[in-house]
Design a protein around this motif. Sequence first.
Motif, short mmCIF file in Angstrom:
data_model
loop_
_atom_site.label_atom_id
_atom_site.label_comp_id
_atom_site.label_asym_id
_atom_site.label_seq_id
_atom_site.Cartn_x
_atom_site.Cartn_y
_atom_site.Cartn_z
N TRP A 248 37.41 25.86 48.71
CA TRP A 248 36.23 26.01 47.84
C TRP A 248 36.64 26.36 46.42
O TRP A 248 36.10 25.82 45.45
N LEU A 249 37.64 27.24 46.28
CA LEU A 249 38.11 27.64 44.96
C LEU A 249 38.74 26.46 44.22
O LEU A 249 38.44 26.23 43.03
N ARG A 250 39.59 25.71 44.91
CA ARG A 250 40.22 24.55 44.26
C ARG A 250 39.18 23.50 43.90
O ARG A 250 39.30 22.81 42.88
N HIS A 251 38.14 23.37 44.72
CA HIS A 251 37.04 22.45 44.43
C HIS A 251 36.40 22.82 43.09
O HIS A 251 36.13 21.95 42.24
N ARG A 252 36.17 24.10 42.88
CA ARG A 252 35.56 24.55 41.63
C ARG A 252 36.49 24.29 40.44
O ARG A 252 36.04 23.91 39.35
N LEU A 253 37.78 24.51 40.64
CA LEU A 253 38.73 24.28 39.55
C LEU A 253 38.85 22.79 39.21
O LEU A 253 38.99 22.43 38.03
N SER A 295 34.87 15.92 42.22
CA SER A 295 36.00 16.82 42.46
C SER A 295 36.39 16.85 43.94
O SER A 295 37.28 17.59 44.34
N MET A 296 35.71 16.04 44.78
CA MET A 296 36.08 15.89 46.19
C MET A 296 36.72 14.51 46.37
O MET A 296 36.92 13.76 45.44
N GLY A 297 37.03 14.19 47.58
CA GLY A 297 37.51 12.85 47.92
C GLY A 297 38.83 12.50 47.26
O GLY A 297 39.83 13.20 47.39
N ASP A 298 38.81 11.37 46.50
CA ASP A 298 40.05 10.87 45.88
C ASP A 298 40.69 11.88 44.95
O ASP A 298 41.92 11.95 44.84
N PHE A 299 39.87 12.66 44.28
CA PHE A 299 40.41 13.61 43.30
C PHE A 299 41.24 14.71 43.97
O PHE A 299 42.10 15.31 43.33
N ASN A 300 40.96 14.99 45.25
CA ASN A 300 41.76 15.97 45.99
C ASN A 300 43.22 15.57 46.06
O ASN A 300 44.12 16.41 46.10
N ARG A 301 43.46 14.24 46.10
CA ARG A 301 44.83 13.76 46.21
C ARG A 301 45.52 13.65 44.86
O ARG A 301 46.69 13.29 44.78
N VAL A 302 44.76 13.95 43.79
CA VAL A 302 45.33 13.95 42.44
C VAL A 302 45.72 15.36 42.05
O VAL A 302 46.89 15.66 41.76
N LEU A 303 44.71 16.25 42.01
CA LEU A 303 45.00 17.66 41.74
C LEU A 303 45.19 18.36 43.09
O LEU A 303 44.25 18.91 43.67
N THR A 304 46.39 18.29 43.60
CA THR A 304 46.70 18.76 44.94
C THR A 304 46.90 20.27 44.98
O THR A 304 46.85 20.95 43.94
N ILE A 305 47.15 20.79 46.19
CA ILE A 305 47.45 22.22 46.35
C ILE A 305 48.68 22.58 45.53
O ILE A 305 48.71 23.61 44.85
N ALA A 306 49.70 21.70 45.56
CA ALA A 306 50.94 21.95 44.81
C ALA A 306 50.66 22.02 43.30
O ALA A 306 51.30 22.81 42.58
N TYR A 307 49.70 21.22 42.84
CA TYR A 307 49.35 21.22 41.41
C TYR A 307 48.82 22.59 40.99
O TYR A 307 49.23 23.14 39.96
N PHE A 308 47.94 23.16 41.80
CA PHE A 308 47.38 24.48 41.47
C PHE A 308 48.39 25.60 41.70
O PHE A 308 48.36 26.62 41.01
N ASP A 309 49.27 25.42 42.69
CA ASP A 309 50.36 26.39 42.85
C ASP A 309 51.20 26.47 41.59
O ASP A 309 51.61 27.56 41.15
N LYS A 310 51.47 25.31 41.01
CA LYS A 310 52.28 25.25 39.79
C LYS A 310 51.58 25.94 38.62
O LYS A 310 52.22 26.54 37.75
N LEU A 311 50.25 25.86 38.61
CA LEU A 311 49.47 26.52 37.54
C LEU A 311 49.37 28.04 37.76
O LEU A 311 48.91 28.75 36.87
N GLY A 312 49.78 28.50 38.94
CA GLY A 312 49.77 29.95 39.21
C GLY A 312 48.52 30.46 39.89
O GLY A 312 48.25 31.67 39.86
N VAL A 313 47.75 29.55 40.53
CA VAL A 313 46.55 30.00 41.25
C VAL A 313 46.98 30.61 42.59
O VAL A 313 47.60 29.93 43.41
N PRO A 314 46.69 31.89 42.84
CA PRO A 314 47.11 32.52 44.10
C PRO A 314 46.36 31.92 45.29
O PRO A 314 45.20 31.54 45.18
N ARG A 315 47.04 31.82 46.41
CA ARG A 315 46.40 31.39 47.65
C ARG A 315 45.95 32.60 48.44
O ARG A 315 46.67 33.60 48.54
N LEU A 316 44.76 32.52 49.01
CA LEU A 316 44.28 33.59 49.89
C LEU A 316 44.83 33.41 51.29
O LEU A 316 45.06 34.38 52.00
N SER A 317 45.03 32.15 51.70
CA SER A 317 45.54 31.88 53.05
C SER A 317 47.05 32.05 53.10
O SER A 317 47.72 32.03 52.08
#
Length: 317
Positions: A248-253, A295-317
């Motif tokens: 949900w957080l990455r969806h908002r970002l 921000s869903m669907g195809d865009f999920n495969r563009v701005l991936t989890i690794a992309y936000f990790d690189k930006l410094g977004v902490p994971r809760l899981s």
Amino acid sequence: MLQPRLDPTFSEHSYGFRPGRRVHDAILAAQAYVQSGRKIVVDVDLEKFFDRVNHDILIDRLKKRIDDAGIIRLIRAYLNSGIMSDGVVLERYQGTPQGGPLSPLLANVMLDEVDKVLEKHGHCFARYADDCNVYVRSRKAGERVMALLRRCYAKLQLKVNETKSAVADVNGRKLLGYSFWCDRDEVKRKVAAKPMATFKQRVRQLTRRAGGRSMAEVIERLKPYLLGWKAYYGLAQTPRVWLSLDEWLRHRLRAIQLKHWRRGSTIYRELINLGVAEHVAKRVAGNSRCWWRNSMGDFNRVLTIAYFDKLGVPRLS
């Protein structure tokens, strides 16, 4: 000077404002009580505790532990010190100055008497400052404990908040922001509904698309809140909840990023630069104003989890 002298005299069931003890210890103790079959909780909340501490009663309890008249006079002066409000000093006749280092210690001195009564009756409980939960096996036993606590607090001239206090099933109550749930025969910890709703509302405020802030600024404001929340609620045993919150957080970002690109031509160009297939870039750019849906669907495969990790977004899981 007072802490090492007074702390060893406090109950083992007291966890608030004590060295080597923390919120998580109280939660784990409560969980063990529930796991042992004590699934009825006597949840007691005191009304404006720190504002209603009776000075004479507190000093009387202190004299039983401290035989130094000079220290007692100093603490009495501390309690009687006025409150500065709009440049005017107001006299204080009850309560302890909140925010001071001495007030939490005095709170434990005041409430330790109740702890000792509960221990004498052999009850299982966890107390953190003025929050106290007693765990019993039946509602009848819970009602007896509630009556006992009302008598104890009345003796200290403290008032029970009747709207927040109850004898109830443990599944419907919370302790320090946590509650419990049953997974087959095992009792597990989770974040209570109210703090979870507060968390989501705060994240919505920090990730508003109309804020006029860059992605780096949004993450800079979001990061300390997420890290602090995770440190406090990381004890919860709900991996699926953490995963869904991360998604949900990455969806908002992602929606914020699309809003920043704004125009269809800009979205198309940026997606191509990120290595997205042309037909995908065209499809996303064609709905350039649908930030949330795009921000869903195809865009999920563009701005991936690794992309936000690189930006410094902490994971809760």
